[in-house]
Design a protein around this motif. Structure first.
Motif, PDB file in Angstrom:
ATOM      1  N   ALA A   1       9.594  76.663 -60.227  1.00 28.28           N
ATOM      2  CA  ALA A   1       8.643  76.440 -61.319  1.00 28.28           C
ATOM      3  C   ALA A   1       7.301  77.113 -61.036  1.00 28.28           C
ATOM      4  O   ALA A   1       6.608  77.542 -61.956  1.00 28.28           O
ATOM      5  N   ALA A   2       6.959  77.217 -59.745  1.00 28.71           N
ATOM      6  CA  ALA A   2       5.703  77.864 -59.358  1.00 28.71           C
ATOM      7  C   ALA A   2       5.864  79.383 -59.224  1.00 28.71           C
ATOM      8  O   ALA A   2       4.914  80.077 -58.862  1.00 28.71           O
ATOM      9  N   GLY A   3       7.079  79.883 -59.497  1.00 23.88           N
ATOM     10  CA  GLY A   3       7.309  81.327 -59.477  1.00 23.88           C
ATOM     11  C   GLY A   3       7.672  81.902 -58.121  1.00 23.88           C
ATOM     12  O   GLY A   3       7.665  83.120 -57.949  1.00 23.88           O
ATOM     13  N   TRP A   4       8.012  81.066 -57.152  1.00 21.50           N
ATOM     14  CA  TRP A   4       8.381  81.547 -55.821  1.00 21.50           C
ATOM     15  C   TRP A   4       9.881  81.798 -55.749  1.00 21.50           C
ATOM     16  O   TRP A   4      10.681  81.010 -56.232  1.00 21.50           O
ATOM     17  N   ARG A   5      10.245  82.910 -55.104  1.00 24.71           N
ATOM     18  CA  ARG A   5      11.649  83.221 -54.829  1.00 24.71           C
ATOM     19  C   ARG A   5      12.015  82.555 -53.514  1.00 24.71           C
ATOM     20  O   ARG A   5      11.176  82.436 -52.625  1.00 24.71           O
ATOM     21  N   ARG A   6      13.287  82.121 -53.388  1.00 23.50           N
ATOM     22  CA  ARG A   6      13.647  81.303 -52.232  1.00 23.50           C
ATOM     23  C   ARG A   6      14.950  81.786 -51.599  1.00 23.50           C
ATOM     24  O   ARG A   6      15.960  81.943 -52.278  1.00 23.50           O
ATOM     25  N   LEU A   7      14.892  82.004 -50.292  1.00 24.64           N
ATOM     26  CA  LEU A   7      16.077  82.346 -49.499  1.00 24.64           C
ATOM     27  C   LEU A   7      16.314  81.213 -48.518  1.00 24.64           C
ATOM     28  O   LEU A   7      15.392  80.803 -47.807  1.00 24.64           O
ATOM     29  N   THR A   8      17.541  80.707 -48.485  1.00 27.31           N
ATOM     30  CA  THR A   8      17.911  79.675 -47.525  1.00 27.31           C
ATOM     31  C   THR A   8      18.821  80.298 -46.478  1.00 27.31           C
ATOM     32  O   THR A   8      19.853  80.890 -46.822  1.00 27.31           O
TER      33      THR A   8
ATOM     34  N   TRP B   1       5.590  89.274 -51.042  1.00 25.44           N
ATOM     35  CA  TRP B   1       6.876  89.340 -51.734  1.00 25.44           C
ATOM     36  C   TRP B   1       7.086  88.122 -52.644  1.00 25.44           C
ATOM     37  O   TRP B   1       8.113  88.004 -53.265  1.00 25.44           O
ATOM     38  N   HIS B   2       6.106  87.251 -52.686  1.00 26.45           N
ATOM     39  CA  HIS B   2       6.163  85.997 -53.454  1.00 26.45           C
ATOM     40  C   HIS B   2       7.494  85.279 -53.192  1.00 26.45           C
ATOM     41  O   HIS B   2       8.205  84.862 -54.111  1.00 26.45           O
ATOM     42  N   SER B   3       7.818  85.187 -51.899  1.00 30.92           N
ATOM     43  CA  SER B   3       9.090  84.621 -51.461  1.00 30.92           C
ATOM     44  C   SER B   3       8.889  83.656 -50.304  1.00 30.92           C
ATOM     45  O   SER B   3       7.916  83.780 -49.555  1.00 30.92           O
ATOM     46  N   VAL B   4       9.833  82.734 -50.194  1.00 31.09           N
ATOM     47  CA  VAL B   4       9.851  81.833 -49.044  1.00 31.09           C
ATOM     48  C   VAL B   4      11.237  81.897 -48.418  1.00 31.09           C
ATOM     49  O   VAL B   4      12.226  82.174 -49.105  1.00 31.09           O
ATOM     50  N   ILE B   5      11.285  81.649 -47.126  1.00 29.12           N
ATOM     51  CA  ILE B   5      12.556  81.550 -46.417  1.00 29.12           C
ATOM     52  C   ILE B   5      12.581  80.179 -45.765  1.00 29.12           C
ATOM     53  O   ILE B   5      11.662  79.812 -45.025  1.00 29.12           O
ATOM     54  N   GLN B   6      13.631  79.444 -46.075  1.00 31.05           N
ATOM     55  CA  GLN B   6      13.817  78.135 -45.472  1.00 31.05           C
ATOM     56  C   GLN B   6      15.010  78.231 -44.537  1.00 31.05           C
ATOM     57  O   GLN B   6      16.089  78.660 -44.941  1.00 31.05           O
ATOM     58  N   VAL B   7      14.815  77.849 -43.282  1.00 29.84           N
ATOM     59  CA  VAL B   7      15.888  77.868 -42.298  1.00 29.84           C
ATOM     60  C   VAL B   7      16.349  76.427 -42.142  1.00 29.84           C
ATOM     61  O   VAL B   7      15.627  75.593 -41.596  1.00 29.84           O
ATOM     62  N   HIS B   8      17.529  76.139 -42.666  1.00 28.42           N
ATOM     63  CA  HIS B   8      18.035  74.765 -42.693  1.00 28.42           C
ATOM     64  C   HIS B   8      19.045  74.511 -41.589  1.00 28.42           C
ATOM     65  O   HIS B   8      19.970  75.301 -41.395  1.00 28.42           O
TER      66      HIS B   8
ATOM     67  N   GLN C   1       4.910  77.463 -42.681  1.00 28.17           N
ATOM     68  CA  GLN C   1       4.787  76.116 -43.237  1.00 28.17           C
ATOM     69  C   GLN C   1       3.483  75.892 -44.005  1.00 28.17           C
ATOM     70  O   GLN C   1       2.693  75.022 -43.660  1.00 28.17           O
ATOM     71  N   ASP C   2       3.306  76.658 -45.046  1.00 25.75           N
ATOM     72  CA  ASP C   2       2.105  76.583 -45.875  1.00 25.75           C
ATOM     73  C   ASP C   2       2.069  75.239 -46.609  1.00 25.75           C
ATOM     74  O   ASP C   2       2.924  74.952 -47.444  1.00 25.75           O
ATOM     75  N   LYS C   3       1.069  74.432 -46.298  1.00 22.70           N
ATOM     76  CA  LYS C   3       0.938  73.090 -46.890  1.00 22.70           C
ATOM     77  C   LYS C   3       0.702  73.119 -48.384  1.00 22.70           C
ATOM     78  O   LYS C   3       0.931  72.128 -49.072  1.00 22.70           O
ATOM     79  N   ARG C   4       0.231  74.250 -48.891  1.00 21.26           N
ATOM     80  CA  ARG C   4      -0.065  74.342 -50.322  1.00 21.26           C
ATOM     81  C   ARG C   4       1.187  74.492 -51.177  1.00 21.26           C
ATOM     82  O   ARG C   4       1.128  74.348 -52.392  1.00 21.26           O
ATOM     83  N   LEU C   5       2.327  74.780 -50.564  1.00 17.80           N
ATOM     84  CA  LEU C   5       3.569  74.974 -51.317  1.00 17.80           C
ATOM     85  C   LEU C   5       4.474  73.751 -51.195  1.00 17.80           C
ATOM     86  O   LEU C   5       4.478  73.076 -50.158  1.00 17.80           O
ATOM     87  N   PRO C   6       5.248  73.476 -52.236  1.00 24.86           N
ATOM     88  CA  PRO C   6       6.170  72.333 -52.189  1.00 24.86           C
ATOM     89  C   PRO C   6       7.130  72.443 -51.005  1.00 24.86           C
ATOM     90  O   PRO C   6       7.711  73.507 -50.770  1.00 24.86           O
ATOM     91  N   GLY C   7       7.277  71.370 -50.261  1.00 28.54           N
ATOM     92  CA  GLY C   7       8.218  71.337 -49.157  1.00 28.54           C
ATOM     93  C   GLY C   7       7.786  72.050 -47.893  1.00 28.54           C
ATOM     94  O   GLY C   7       8.544  72.118 -46.938  1.00 28.54           O
ATOM     95  N   ARG C   8       6.578  72.614 -47.884  1.00 31.30           N
ATOM     96  CA  ARG C   8       6.095  73.367 -46.719  1.00 31.30           C
ATOM     97  C   ARG C   8       7.169  74.296 -46.158  1.00 31.30           C
ATOM     98  O   ARG C   8       7.685  74.096 -45.067  1.00 31.30           O
ATOM     99  N   PRO C   9       7.536  75.342 -46.898  1.00 36.41           N
ATOM    100  CA  PRO C   9       8.616  76.238 -46.461  1.00 36.41           C
ATOM    101  C   PRO C   9       8.358  76.800 -45.061  1.00 36.41           C
ATOM    102  O   PRO C   9       7.209  77.009 -44.670  1.00 36.41           O
ATOM    103  N   ASP C  10       9.447  77.035 -44.331  1.00 33.84           N
ATOM    104  CA  ASP C  10       9.344  77.519 -42.951  1.00 33.84           C
ATOM    105  C   ASP C  10       8.588  78.842 -42.869  1.00 33.84           C
ATOM    106  O   ASP C  10       7.713  79.014 -42.027  1.00 33.84           O
ATOM    107  N   ILE C  11       8.946  79.782 -43.730  1.00 37.36           N
ATOM    108  CA  ILE C  11       8.349  81.121 -43.703  1.00 37.36           C
ATOM    109  C   ILE C  11       7.913  81.474 -45.127  1.00 37.36           C
ATOM    110  O   ILE C  11       8.716  81.406 -46.055  1.00 37.36           O
ATOM    111  N   VAL C  12       6.657  81.853 -45.274  1.00 36.96           N
ATOM    112  CA  VAL C  12       6.118  82.210 -46.597  1.00 36.96           C
ATOM    113  C   VAL C  12       5.662  83.665 -46.540  1.00 36.96           C
ATOM    114  O   VAL C  12       4.845  84.027 -45.691  1.00 36.96           O
ATOM    115  N   LEU C  13       6.205  84.465 -47.439  1.00 35.67           N
ATOM    116  CA  LEU C  13       5.852  85.881 -47.513  1.00 35.67           C
ATOM    117  C   LEU C  13       5.104  86.120 -48.817  1.00 35.67           C
ATOM    118  O   LEU C  13       5.712  86.452 -49.847  1.00 35.67           O
ATOM    119  N   PRO C  14       3.768  85.956 -48.808  1.00 37.98           N
ATOM    120  CA  PRO C  14       2.991  86.060 -50.049  1.00 37.98           C
ATOM    121  C   PRO C  14       3.131  87.414 -50.749  1.00 37.98           C
ATOM    122  O   PRO C  14       3.218  87.459 -51.974  1.00 37.98           O
TER     123      PRO C  14
END
Length: 166
Positions: A114-121, A65-72, A50-63
């Motif tokens: 837009a910030a260049g992050w890849r996203r897995l839900t 791999w420039h990726s985030v994983i959101q567990v919904h 939950q990195d506060k610096r990223l939009p939506g504070r994604p659950d898991i941030v893998l810098p």
């Protein structure tokens, strides 16, 4: 989002008890989220939570791999699966709340892209319910996503085409 008929429409709890129950629902460290984190860590992936610096504070941030994983959670994010049911009590309130969550999810996804992050839900129905996927299979798909060049992907339960409830 569609209303699904219920055979039991009356809330069995008092409004005070229901309020208490709802207040106990976690927003972080949910069982599906912890399963993904433990599995990824065991496979050697390192991440931030939950990195506060990223939009939506994604659950898991893998810098790396420039990726985030959101567990919904399927309920809270209005997923079109058998695990989502609009409550019979105060349906207008819940529809408004869940629709607002979906709009916020879309804005977050656009800001991350837009910030260049890849996203897995990863949807809750992939890890819970009668037709859930094996955790190892979900982790395999997570790993495939991280090693790919895909900008976004989803993992959901294999419920499509099934006429069963979780």
């Amino acid at each position: 989002m569609e209303d699904r008929p219920h055979s039991h429409r009356t809330d069995v709890h008092s409004p005070e008890r229901r309020s208490y129950n709802m207040s106990r629902i976690r927003g972080r460290n949910t069982k599906p989220e912890v399963q993904i984190r433990h599995g990824l860590h065991a496979r050697g992936y390192r991440f931030r939570l939950q990195d506060k610096r990223l939009p939506g504070r994604p659950d898991i941030v893998l810098p790396k791999w420039h990726s985030v994983i959101q567990v919904h959670g399927c309920f809270w994010h209005g997923h079109d699966c058998p695990m989502f049911h609009l409550p019979a009590t105060r349906p207008a309130f819940w529809r408004t709340k869940i629709d607002a969550n979906r709009v916020r999810d879309g804005l977050t996804a656009a800001a991350l892209a837009a910030a260049g992050w890849r996203r897995l839900t990863v949807w809750e129905c992939a890890l819970r319910g009668r037709v859930r996927l094996p955790v190892g299979e979900v982790l395999d798909v997570c790993e495939q996503f991280l090693r790919s060049a895909e900008a976004e992907a989803e993992i959901q339960g294999p419920w499509q085409g099934l006429a069963c409830k979780p």
